[in-house]
Design an enzyme around this catalytic site. Structure first.
Site, short mmCIF file in Angstrom:
data_model
loop_
_atom_site.label_atom_id
_atom_site.label_comp_id
_atom_site.label_asym_id
_atom_site.label_seq_id
_atom_site.Cartn_x
_atom_site.Cartn_y
_atom_site.Cartn_z
N HIS A 281 47.27 20.02 96.01
CA HIS A 281 47.55 19.75 97.43
C HIS A 281 47.18 18.31 97.78
O HIS A 281 46.65 18.05 98.86
CB HIS A 281 46.81 20.74 98.33
N ASP A 344 42.62 25.48 95.79
CA ASP A 344 43.61 26.54 95.58
C ASP A 344 44.91 25.99 95.01
O ASP A 344 45.20 24.80 95.11
CB ASP A 344 43.90 27.25 96.90
N GLU A 345 45.69 26.86 94.42
CA GLU A 345 47.06 26.60 93.98
C GLU A 345 47.18 25.30 93.17
O GLU A 345 48.17 24.56 93.30
CB GLU A 345 48.01 26.57 95.18
N ALA A 346 46.21 25.04 92.33
CA ALA A 346 46.24 23.83 91.49
C ALA A 346 46.99 24.14 90.20
O ALA A 346 46.46 23.97 89.09
CB ALA A 346 44.81 23.36 91.21
N HIS A 347 48.24 24.56 90.34
CA HIS A 347 49.01 25.01 89.18
C HIS A 347 49.32 23.88 88.22
O HIS A 347 49.54 24.12 87.02
CB HIS A 347 50.32 25.67 89.65
#
Length: 532
Positions: A281, A344-347
């Site tokens: 993000h 979060d969501e650190a893909h």
């Protein structure tokens, strides 16, 4: 002789409903009983520990009423001035604040005699013909008691101009204290920038329901919304014109803006929790400072709503100089004890790199005197027990979270399919998203933070938070429409004892609260589940 308590009213309505099942002719009577609180003490949100309406004359707020505060206490004086500000517009009365004994009807705010039961956030409130007395052990407790008093007045007290009517508070007593010490709302100003005035309005609204923390999501792929002196282009370029979802909603907070918001929140007994989301993000930062990318080149700005594609370059020394500069400056601006680091969501960040990053990041938060919060994924890094993960997923099983709890970490509960205020109410809602499902008011209310996730019991819950993401929001009206009436549901789960949670009681109390929102001009959603 006392009128029945709120809980007695709920049980009585439930009994009447059961009778109606056997006698259909009584069905309409049962519905009416379940939906009409017997007194203002039974209409309070959040529901208090104890609330009893007494027989006897009410207290009449009049032109000579004064607010009497604990002598020598700046805390009590501040709460008294706040209360006077809330009462003057609709009544038109001067409502003076004094620390002297009053020979006229008064509202007393006292920091003595509250007892240990109410702790450091609770209060005792007593109302008779001559005086209203709120006792607490701290200014926070007095402020919570004032919110209850505001609800005991007629709904028109929320109006911003004088109303010609009597302003009575029924005789009675409340003893109250919260279930969890941390009760929060979150506002995303990264996907769409909301102005300081809009944020202040939201602070005023959430304070009414005894919310005591505001989590500000300050940075994301679509915008960087806080000034950083060490990296001066971050906010003007990463948060300037054309940033935000669909290129709408540019803007950022100067350090002066942020300090003013912190002070305003403190005047409402709310603590700001800033969030700088990392290592994902981060596209807004990566688009401004190319040296934070592994190839040294800036990436294009993004205004879509995709997630998981951005990442700070984990192996570069400049990454950690950047991170430390940002944390240091935000910590210096923030008197509160907490700093949220996202996570979060650190893909786009491999798990090994993610753990390595967190092992360097988390000590920096502690170095600058703050306790780190992070989204659920931070548990993958096996953080110290001082770190508080915030659960946001829709499932009720999460192995890494349960393991963190077993090690001693506390958890903030924000399941997306229950507590996310940006989800649509139903398929006809024009604002909001649907990836976590539809959330009607009953869905937001009927879950238990103390048993929602396996392995996370009541003792492991740090608190409850209602996030509001802003991909589809553009104005204060939009914020209000998505937050109300669901925010009071989450607030009650955080404040009121678990055994008191009752949907039929809550929906009846919401119907009464709707009158207050109408008087205040709040753009709330008129859910068909509530008989407004």
């Amino acid at each position: 002789m006392q009128k029945r308590t709120r809980m007695a009213a709920v049980l009585g309505a439930a009994a009447l409903t059961m009778t109606a099942l056997a006698h259909p002719a009584m069905a309409e009577q049962a519905t009416t009983a379940a939906q009409q609180p017997a007194s203002r003490y039974e209409a309070l949100i959040p529901a208090p520990l104890e609330a009893d309406a007494h027989q006897g004359p009410a207290f009449e707020l009049g032109p000579h009423t004064v607010i009497r505060t604990q002598r020598g206490s700046d805390e009590a004086r501040q709460v008294g001035e706040y209360l006077a500000e809330q009462l003057r517009p609709a009544t038109g009365y001067p409502i003076k604040v004094t620390d002297r004994a009053a020979d006229r009807p008064s509202i007393a705010l006292l920091l003595r005699g509250a007892g240990t039961r109410v702790g450091d956030q609770g209060y005792r409130l007593d109302v008779n013909r001559n005086e209203i007395t709120i006792r607490a052990n701290t200014g926070d407790g007095l402020f919570a008691g004032v919110q209850t008093l505001r609800q005991l007045l007629p709904a028109e007290i929320a109006a911003d101009s004088p109303r010609a009517r009597e302003w009575s508070v029924p005789a009675g007593r409340v003893v109250d204290a919260p279930r969890f010490a941390y009760r929060a709302a979150m506002l995303d100003i990264a996907r769409h920038f909301h102005t300081p005035d809009e944020i202040k309005s939201y602070i005023d609204q959430i304070a009414h329901y005894k919310i005591n923390y505001l989590h500000l999501h300050l940075t994301d792929d679509q915008g960087w919304r806080i000034e950083i002196d060490s990296w001066p282009r971050l906010a003007p370029e990463g948060g300037g014109e054309g940033t935000g979802v669909d290129g709408v909603g540019g803007g950022y907070l100067t350090k002066e803006d942020y300090a003013d918001l912190v002070a305003y929140a403190e005047s409402r007994h709310i603590t700001i929790v800033p969030e700088i989301d990392m290592p994902g993000h981060t596209n807004a930062a990566l688009s401004v400072y190319g040296e934070l990318n592994c190839d040294g080149k800036p990436v294009p700005p993004r205004t879509d709503t995709e997630v998981g594609y951005s990442s700070l370059c984990i192996d570069l020394d400049i990454t950690y100089r950047f991170v430390e500069d940002v944390i240091r400056e935000i910590a210096e601006l923030t008197p509160g004890p907490y700093l949220h680091i996202g996570g979060d969501e650190a893909h786009a960040t491999p798990d090994e790199d993610y753990r390595a990053f967190m092992q360097r990041l988390l000590p920096l938060v502690e170095k600058y005197g703050k306790r780190a919060f992070g989204w659920t994924e931070v548990t993958k890094a096996e953080p110290p027990t001082s770190v508080v993960p915030q659960f946001w997923h829709t499932n009720r099983e999460n192995a890494s979270l349960a393991e963190a709890v077993a090690r001693g970490n506390k958890v903030i509960m924000s399941p997306a399919n229950k507590a996310y205020l940006d989800m649509k109410y139903d398929e006809n809602t024009q604002l909001g998203l649907t990836w976590a499902g539809y959330i009607e008011v009953k869905d937001a209310y009927e879950w238990d933070p103390g048993s929602h996730v396996s392995g996370v019991g009541e003792d492991a819950v740090f608190g409850v938070e209602a996030p509001l993401w802003s991909e589809t929001l553009r104005s204060l009206d939009d914020i209000e429409f998505m937050a109300f009436p669901r925010l009071p549901a989450i607030a009650e789960l955080g404040w009121s004892p678990a055994e008191s949670h009752d949907w039929e009681s809550f929906r009846a109390r919401l119907a009464e609260e709707g009158k207050r929102w109408e008087a205040e001009g709040v753009n709330f959603y008129r859910s068909p589940q509530i008989d407004w």
